[in-house]
Design a protein around this motif. Structure first.
Motif, PDB file in Angstrom:
ATOM      1  N   ALA A   1       0.736  -1.215   0.222  1.00 22.33           N
ATOM      2  CA  ALA A   1       0.105  -0.095   0.158  1.00 22.33           C
ATOM      3  C   ALA A   1       0.900   1.237  -0.125  1.00 22.33           C
ATOM      4  CB  ALA A   1      -0.838  -0.036   1.281  1.00 22.33           C
ATOM      5  N   PRO A   2       0.226   2.495  -0.347  1.00 22.46           N
ATOM      6  CA  PRO A   2       1.175   3.531  -0.579  1.00 22.46           C
ATOM      7  C   PRO A   2       1.520   4.009   0.827  1.00 22.46           C
ATOM      8  CG  PRO A   2      -0.505   3.816  -1.963  1.00 22.46           C
ATOM      9  CD  PRO A   2      -0.923   2.680  -1.074  1.00 22.46           C
ATOM     10  N   LEU A   3       2.816   4.580   1.085  1.00 15.93           N
ATOM     11  CA  LEU A   3       3.207   5.142   2.291  1.00 15.93           C
ATOM     12  C   LEU A   3       2.121   6.168   3.124  1.00 15.93           C
ATOM     13  CD1 LEU A   3       5.219   5.099   4.733  1.00 15.93           C
ATOM     14  CD2 LEU A   3       6.470   6.898   3.447  1.00 15.93           C
TER      15      LEU A   3
ATOM     16  N   PRO B   1      10.933  -2.971  -2.102  1.00 16.04           N
ATOM     17  CA  PRO B   1      10.227  -3.440  -3.135  1.00 16.04           C
ATOM     18  C   PRO B   1       8.937  -4.173  -2.609  1.00 16.04           C
ATOM     19  CG  PRO B   1      12.577  -3.957  -3.346  1.00 16.04           C
ATOM     20  CD  PRO B   1      12.422  -3.083  -1.937  1.00 16.04           C
ATOM     21  N   GLY B   2       7.870  -3.957  -3.560  1.00 13.56           N
ATOM     22  CA  GLY B   2       6.804  -4.556  -2.861  1.00 13.56           C
ATOM     23  C   GLY B   2       5.664  -3.814  -1.885  1.00 13.56           C
ATOM     24  N   GLY B   3       6.287  -2.625  -1.632  1.00 16.26           N
ATOM     25  CA  GLY B   3       5.316  -1.868  -0.480  1.00 16.26           C
ATOM     26  C   GLY B   3       6.129  -0.996   0.342  1.00 16.26           C
TER      27      GLY B   3
ATOM     28  N   ALA C   1      -6.120  -3.123   6.464  1.00 16.26           N
ATOM     29  CA  ALA C   1      -6.880  -1.958   6.134  1.00 16.26           C
ATOM     30  C   ALA C   1      -6.058  -1.135   5.078  1.00 16.26           C
ATOM     31  CB  ALA C   1      -6.974  -0.978   7.614  1.00 16.26           C
ATOM     32  N   ALA C   2      -4.994  -0.989   5.226  1.00 18.65           N
ATOM     33  CA  ALA C   2      -4.307  -0.376   3.956  1.00 18.65           C
ATOM     34  C   ALA C   2      -4.364  -1.039   2.722  1.00 18.65           C
ATOM     35  CB  ALA C   2      -2.932  -0.266   4.464  1.00 18.65           C
TER      36      ALA C   2
END
Length: 210
Positions: free
Chosen positions: A64-66, A160-162, A201-202
């Motif tokens: 998910a985006p930071l 990498p990957g999130g 949730a994210a």
């Protein structure tokens, strides 16, 4: 919690009745080399309580985006929307999430061998924060027959990957120090539950809608 608990981890508090997993020791003919200690997490140079007997960590890579993770974690008043064991959460003040920001939240605790069923009232104060990178808060958690003081550090790093989310927490207090292995196991389960719910949730908020 600094000797004031970050907030007794909400999920950790709610899992007080779960049993610990037995830990076995591997005997070897040759003495093994000493394990290299894992450095504690820090935020702006400050970490957990170095003297605490009860400590645990958890981590996960979250796809998910930071910015989504940061919003979920710092929008305290919406914690009950995605954290199963947070029954209420309120900011004690206004403005951005910054050092000195305080919040109060509650979580139920079922009966266990040390204390009766109760509700923990947790008051947490942000001590250090670096936007999008780390948070450290402290604060006491108080319930009937139970007080936990702790320190909680969160770390966020793009990989990498999130985003790699790591957390570490220490607890002090008469009740938890009476059975350190049990309290450590409960804290570990609580941190893993928190990270797991944050991940769910994210990632749910980040899924493209068809």
């Amino acid at each position: 919690m600094s000797r004031t608990r970050t907030a007794t981890t909400t999920a950790a508090a709610a899992l007080l009745t779960l049993p610990l997993t037995a830990v076995g020791l591997l005997a070897t003919a040759v003495a093994p080399a000493a394990a290299r200690p894992v450095p504690s997490l820090t935020c702006r140079g400050e970490g957990v309580d170095a003297e605490a007997l009860v400590r645990a960590r958890a981590e996960a890579v979250i796809d998910a985006p930071l910015r989504t993770l940061w919003k979920l974690q710092t929008d305290v008043e919406r914690w009950p929307d995605w954290q199963t064991h947070v029954t209420s959460a309120d900011r004690l003040g206004h403005g951005p999430f910054r050092p000195g920001s305080a919040f109060r939240w509650t979580t139920p605790v079922p009966p266990n061998p040390a204390t009766p069923a109760t509700s923990l009232d947790i008051t947490s104060t942000v001590r250090q924060v670096e936007r999008g990178s780390c948070i450290r808060w402290t604060g006491p958690a108080v319930g009937e027959g139970l007080r936990i003081d702790g320190v909680h550090v969160w770390s966020f790093r793009k990989v990498p990957g999130g985003v790699l989310v790591r957390t570490e927490e220490t607890h002090t207090g008469e009740q938890v120090e009476a059975n350190v292995p049990y309290a450590t196991g409960i804290l570990k389960q609580g941190l893993e539950a928190w990270v797991g719910e944050l991940k769910a949730a994210a990632e749910a908020r980040s899924c493209p809608r068809g």
